[in-house]
Design a protein around this motif. Sequence first.
Motif, PDB file in Angstrom:
ATOM      1  N   GLU A 108       0.964  -1.200   0.018  1.00 59.74           N
ATOM      2  CA  GLU A 108      -0.145  -0.069   0.023  1.00 59.74           C
ATOM      3  C   GLU A 108       0.834   1.155  -0.033  1.00 59.74           C
ATOM      4  O   GLU A 108       0.482   2.077  -0.873  1.00 59.74           O
ATOM      5  CB  GLU A 108      -0.885   0.092   1.281  1.00 59.74           C
ATOM      6  N   LEU A 109       1.961   1.074   0.732  1.00 58.70           N
ATOM      7  CA  LEU A 109       2.940   2.476   0.592  1.00 58.70           C
ATOM      8  C   LEU A 109       3.476   2.664  -0.556  1.00 58.70           C
ATOM      9  O   LEU A 109       3.776   3.745  -1.101  1.00 58.70           O
ATOM     10  CB  LEU A 109       3.993   2.165   1.788  1.00 58.70           C
ATOM     11  N   LEU A 110       4.140   1.399  -1.231  1.00 59.23           N
ATOM     12  CA  LEU A 110       4.667   1.748  -2.435  1.00 59.23           C
ATOM     13  C   LEU A 110       3.479   2.210  -3.448  1.00 59.23           C
ATOM     14  O   LEU A 110       4.175   3.056  -4.192  1.00 59.23           O
ATOM     15  CB  LEU A 110       5.083   0.179  -2.906  1.00 59.23           C
ATOM     16  N   ALA A 111       2.433   1.558  -3.517  1.00 59.60           N
ATOM     17  CA  ALA A 111       1.387   1.993  -4.398  1.00 59.60           C
ATOM     18  C   ALA A 111       0.932   3.273  -4.322  1.00 59.60           C
ATOM     19  O   ALA A 111       1.028   4.305  -5.249  1.00 59.60           O
ATOM     20  CB  ALA A 111      -0.045   1.022  -4.428  1.00 59.60           C
ATOM     21  N   GLU A 112       0.993   4.073  -3.141  1.00 59.77           N
ATOM     22  CA  GLU A 112       0.682   5.394  -2.731  1.00 59.77           C
ATOM     23  C   GLU A 112       1.846   6.252  -3.373  1.00 59.77           C
ATOM     24  O   GLU A 112       1.545   7.386  -3.866  1.00 59.77           O
ATOM     25  CB  GLU A 112       0.686   5.503  -1.250  1.00 59.77           C
ATOM     26  N   VAL A 113       3.223   5.656  -3.256  1.00 63.67           N
ATOM     27  CA  VAL A 113       4.277   6.457  -3.735  1.00 63.67           C
ATOM     28  C   VAL A 113       3.986   6.521  -5.240  1.00 63.67           C
ATOM     29  O   VAL A 113       4.580   7.698  -5.831  1.00 63.67           O
ATOM     30  CB  VAL A 113       5.730   5.922  -3.255  1.00 63.67           C
ATOM     31  N   VAL A 114       3.920   5.553  -5.985  1.00 65.44           N
ATOM     32  CA  VAL A 114       3.936   5.474  -7.372  1.00 65.44           C
ATOM     33  C   VAL A 114       2.748   6.664  -7.995  1.00 65.44           C
ATOM     34  O   VAL A 114       3.008   7.313  -8.918  1.00 65.44           O
ATOM     35  CB  VAL A 114       3.364   4.159  -7.923  1.00 65.44           C
ATOM     36  N   GLU A 115       1.386   6.662  -7.169  1.00 65.38           N
ATOM     37  CA  GLU A 115       0.577   7.503  -7.563  1.00 65.38           C
ATOM     38  C   GLU A 115       1.045   8.976  -7.436  1.00 65.38           C
ATOM     39  O   GLU A 115       0.761   9.887  -8.216  1.00 65.38           O
ATOM     40  CB  GLU A 115      -0.637   7.198  -6.760  1.00 65.38           C
ATOM     41  N   THR A 116       1.603   9.119  -6.072  1.00 62.51           N
ATOM     42  CA  THR A 116       2.301  10.505  -5.731  1.00 62.51           C
ATOM     43  C   THR A 116       3.231  11.146  -6.772  1.00 62.51           C
ATOM     44  O   THR A 116       3.193  12.172  -7.336  1.00 62.51           O
ATOM     45  CB  THR A 116       2.900  10.393  -4.481  1.00 62.51           C
ATOM     46  N   VAL A 117       4.133  10.191  -7.328  1.00 66.85           N
ATOM     47  CA  VAL A 117       5.403  10.431  -7.999  1.00 66.85           C
ATOM     48  C   VAL A 117       5.126  10.516  -9.699  1.00 66.85           C
ATOM     49  O   VAL A 117       5.738  10.758 -10.483  1.00 66.85           O
ATOM     50  CB  VAL A 117       6.567   9.685  -7.716  1.00 66.85           C
ATOM     51  N   GLY A 118       3.658   9.972  -9.906  1.00 66.15           N
ATOM     52  CA  GLY A 118       3.556   9.626 -11.264  1.00 66.15           C
ATOM     53  C   GLY A 118       4.056   8.439 -11.937  1.00 66.15           C
ATOM     54  O   GLY A 118       4.646   8.784 -13.335  1.00 66.15           O
TER      55      GLY A 118
ATOM     56  N   ALA B 141      12.838   3.651 -11.221  1.00 67.19           N
ATOM     57  CA  ALA B 141      12.069   4.731 -11.379  1.00 67.19           C
ATOM     58  C   ALA B 141      12.458   5.892 -10.599  1.00 67.19           C
ATOM     59  O   ALA B 141      12.011   6.979 -10.681  1.00 67.19           O
ATOM     60  CB  ALA B 141      10.814   4.346 -10.566  1.00 67.19           C
ATOM     61  N   GLY B 142      13.484   5.967  -9.777  1.00 66.87           N
ATOM     62  CA  GLY B 142      14.004   6.709  -8.956  1.00 66.87           C
ATOM     63  C   GLY B 142      13.027   7.153  -7.885  1.00 66.87           C
ATOM     64  O   GLY B 142      13.374   8.268  -6.865  1.00 66.87           O
ATOM     65  N   ALA B 143      12.601   6.291  -7.392  1.00 67.36           N
ATOM     66  CA  ALA B 143      11.452   6.371  -6.263  1.00 67.36           C
ATOM     67  C   ALA B 143      11.137   5.020  -5.750  1.00 67.36           C
ATOM     68  O   ALA B 143      10.884   4.235  -6.659  1.00 67.36           O
ATOM     69  CB  ALA B 143      10.120   7.585  -6.640  1.00 67.36           C
TER      70      ALA B 143
END
Length: 283
Positions: free
Chosen positions: A101-111, A156-158
């Motif tokens: 869930e944390l990783l998915a949230e970061v993916v959405e946040t950084v596009g 991805a750099g994130a």
Amino acid sequence: MDDVEAIAALQDPVRRRLYEYVAGQDHEVGRAEAADAAGIQRTLAAFHLDRLTDVGLLEAIYRRPAGRTGPGAGRPAKLYRRSAAERVVSVPPRDYRAAAELLAEVVETVGGEEVLERLARAHGRSAGAARPETVRAERATGATHAEGTAEAVRAAGAAGTAHAEGAAGTVRADGAAWTAHADGPAENGAGAAPDGAGNEMGDRVEGALAARGYEPYREGEQVRLRNCPFHALAVEFPPLVCGMNLALLEGLLEGLGPTGMAARMDPRPGECCVVLASKNNDS
């Protein structure tokens, strides 16, 4: 109900056979139907079905047979269906869902959706080309591919684009796992395919999907997927996870070789959002 007790209830082979039958149907199942399917007496089927209900693996509902209403219609029949609740056992304790869930949230946040889908497609391609024994070994261990996660982070750099699907997949109690090993193609084709006659390529595709927890079934010329291995994450992040899932399955088909099938989005309540159809009939 304790998850250990729930999963332990499946140790009995008859009980597990009944559970798998009920879980594989598109309708609620009565005791007589389940007994016939398992080749046992109705009273024994009722005992096991009720035990599966007690531990939370099945749900029971009461309904009169179709067309019977009013006085004289008889008592409502007890029917069973698979519970929507997930059961997880990890020794020692692990919490891959929280990480996913944390990783998915970061993916959405950084596009990072585009990077995630590109990596998911490559991951699926490797899975399709993996040797069947590799898939079975990964399924047994519930591997999470930390090395693949690290690679995605760097790409991805994130941290967020780090194969959230790998962490989510391990939430399933059956331990179904995707494999990203570059073992090369399997002999006489790739993927976890059942033996026997019939449509060999169709069986290979369904076998590969079944090995990863999708529970495929045929509906006309389509292959539909009764289960979403990433359901918990898909509920929280629908566009992200469904897009990733589609890319995974597109890659899986590529890795299996010429299948004549294409994956496309076709959401259906209670099932996976992707359907596989013949390229000739794809619309």
